[in-house]
Design a protein around this motif. Structure first.
Motif, PDB file in Angstrom:
ATOM      1  N   LYS A 139       0.948  -1.183   0.182  1.00  0.00           N
ATOM      2  CA  LYS A 139       0.151   0.163   0.036  1.00  0.00           C
ATOM      3  C   LYS A 139       0.755   1.134   0.078  1.00  0.00           C
ATOM      4  O   LYS A 139       1.878   1.157   0.733  1.00  0.00           O
ATOM      5  CB  LYS A 139      -0.837  -0.014   1.110  1.00  0.00           C
ATOM      6  CG  LYS A 139      -1.849   0.974   1.375  1.00  0.00           C
ATOM      7  CD  LYS A 139      -2.547   1.069   2.561  1.00  0.00           C
ATOM      8  CE  LYS A 139      -3.336   2.575   2.819  1.00  0.00           C
ATOM      9  NZ  LYS A 139      -3.779   2.641   4.053  1.00  0.00           N
ATOM     10  N   PRO A 140       0.391   2.444  -0.880  1.00  0.00           N
ATOM     11  CA  PRO A 140       1.405   3.397  -0.842  1.00  0.00           C
ATOM     12  C   PRO A 140       1.477   4.044   0.474  1.00  0.00           C
ATOM     13  O   PRO A 140       0.220   4.110   1.222  1.00  0.00           O
ATOM     14  CB  PRO A 140       0.831   4.070  -2.023  1.00  0.00           C
ATOM     15  CG  PRO A 140      -0.370   3.745  -2.328  1.00  0.00           C
ATOM     16  CD  PRO A 140      -0.593   2.177  -1.871  1.00  0.00           C
ATOM     17  N   GLU A 141       2.247   5.030   0.784  1.00  0.00           N
ATOM     18  CA  GLU A 141       2.165   5.784   1.963  1.00  0.00           C
ATOM     19  C   GLU A 141       1.363   6.687   1.797  1.00  0.00           C
ATOM     20  O   GLU A 141       1.100   7.320   0.904  1.00  0.00           O
ATOM     21  CB  GLU A 141       3.721   6.107   2.397  1.00  0.00           C
ATOM     22  CG  GLU A 141       4.579   5.068   2.383  1.00  0.00           C
ATOM     23  CD  GLU A 141       6.013   5.689   2.879  1.00  0.00           C
ATOM     24  OE1 GLU A 141       6.190   7.194   2.769  1.00  0.00           O
ATOM     25  OE2 GLU A 141       7.189   4.821   2.564  1.00  0.00           O
ATOM     26  N   ASP A 142       0.404   7.148   3.025  1.00  0.00           N
ATOM     27  CA  ASP A 142      -0.446   8.014   3.119  1.00  0.00           C
ATOM     28  C   ASP A 142       0.024   9.447   2.841  1.00  0.00           C
ATOM     29  O   ASP A 142      -0.528  10.459   2.084  1.00  0.00           O
ATOM     30  CB  ASP A 142      -1.244   7.944   4.395  1.00  0.00           C
ATOM     31  CG  ASP A 142      -1.939   6.711   4.647  1.00  0.00           C
ATOM     32  OD1 ASP A 142      -2.403   6.114   3.602  1.00  0.00           O
ATOM     33  OD2 ASP A 142      -2.130   6.433   5.849  1.00  0.00           O
ATOM     34  N   ASP A 143       1.026   9.792   3.261  1.00  0.00           N
ATOM     35  CA  ASP A 143       1.702  11.220   2.815  1.00  0.00           C
ATOM     36  C   ASP A 143       2.274  11.497   1.672  1.00  0.00           C
ATOM     37  O   ASP A 143       2.442  12.487   1.167  1.00  0.00           O
ATOM     38  CB  ASP A 143       2.857  11.465   4.016  1.00  0.00           C
ATOM     39  CG  ASP A 143       3.845  10.426   3.891  1.00  0.00           C
ATOM     40  OD1 ASP A 143       3.826   9.500   3.258  1.00  0.00           O
ATOM     41  OD2 ASP A 143       5.225  10.918   4.299  1.00  0.00           O
ATOM     42  N   GLN A 144       2.416  10.347   0.781  1.00  0.00           N
ATOM     43  CA  GLN A 144       2.737  10.540  -0.562  1.00  0.00           C
ATOM     44  C   GLN A 144       1.680  10.089  -1.524  1.00  0.00           C
ATOM     45  O   GLN A 144       1.058   9.269  -1.527  1.00  0.00           O
ATOM     46  CB  GLN A 144       3.952   9.178  -1.089  1.00  0.00           C
ATOM     47  CG  GLN A 144       4.397   9.388  -2.287  1.00  0.00           C
ATOM     48  CD  GLN A 144       5.516   8.469  -2.574  1.00  0.00           C
ATOM     49  OE1 GLN A 144       5.601   7.307  -1.654  1.00  0.00           O
ATOM     50  NE2 GLN A 144       5.931   8.248  -3.651  1.00  0.00           N
TER      51      GLN A 144
END
Length: 176
Positions: A73-78
Motif C-alpha cells: 500500500k502506498p504511504e499516506d503522505d505520498q
C-alpha cells in the motif's frame, strides 16, 4: 476482365471477414503430430495418423511457478502520481524529428479553409521567409523580450506614503 459490382464486392468482403473471425475463434489443437526420429524407410502407403507420436503438454511437475507476490500500500503522505514513471532512455533529435510536426486535426483543417488553402498559406509563408532571408530583414515572428518590473524611486515612494497617510490608509481607493 470482368469487374464486380460494388454490392458484390461488399458481400464478398463481408463473407471473407466473417470466415476470418470464425477461423480465429476456433480452438488451437492440443497435440501436434511429430514424425518419429531416426531414419524412416520409404513407406509404400502413407502412415496412419495413429502411427505418429504425439507431443503432449509438459507434466505438472515441470512447471515453475513464482512465489507469493504482495502489493504494498502506498504511504499516506505520498500522493499517488500515475505519471511518475520517466523513461530512462532519451531519444536524440535527428533530422526527421527536428522537422516533424503533428498533422492538423479535421477541425483545424476546416477552420483554416481546407487543405488547399492551408497549402497556399504554407507556400506563401515559405516564400516570405526566403525573401526575408535574402534581404537580411528581421524575422516576421520574434520572441518576446520582457522588461523589468517598474520600481519607484525614493522620492516617488515618499510621495506615495504621504498620499496614503492623507487618505487614512491605502486599503481601498477613495470614493467619489
Amino acid at each position: 476482365m470482368a469487374v464486380a459490382k460494388r454490392a458484390t464486392q461488399g458481400a464478398l468482403l463481408a463473407s471473407m471477414l466473417l470466415a476470418g473471425i470464425v477461423q480465429a475463434q476456433q480452438p488451437a489443437p492440443a497435440a501436434v503430430p511429430v514424425p518419429a526420429p531416426g531414419p524412416v524407410p520409404a513407406p509404400t502407403t502413407p502412415p496412419a495418423a495413429d502411427d505418429m507420436p504425439v507431443v503432449a503438454a509438459p507434466a505438472q511437475g515441470d512447471v515453475t511457478t513464482l512465489g507469493e507476490v504482495r502489493a504494498l500500500k502506498p504511504e499516506d503522505d505520498q500522493p499517488l502520481d500515475l505519471y511518475r514513471f520517466k523513461n530512462p532512455l532519451k531519444a536524440e533529435n535527428n533530422r526527421f524529428s527536428r522537422n516533424w510536426s503533428e498533422p492538423p486535426s479535421p477541425e483545424q483543417v476546416s477552420m483554416a479553409g481546407g487543405y488547399i488553402m492551408m497549402g497556399v498559406v504554407k507556400g506563401v509563408m515559405a516564400a516570405a521567409k526566403g525573401v526575408n532571408k535574402l534581404t537580411g530583414g528581421p524575422d516576421q515572428i520574434q520572441s518576446a523580450i520582457a522588461r523589468p518590473p517598474p520600481e519607484l524611486s525614493a522620492e516617488q515612494q515618499r510621495r506615495a506614503l504621504q498620499f496614503c497617510a492623507q487618505q487614512d490608509g491605502c486599503g481601498a481607493p477613495p470614493e467619489k
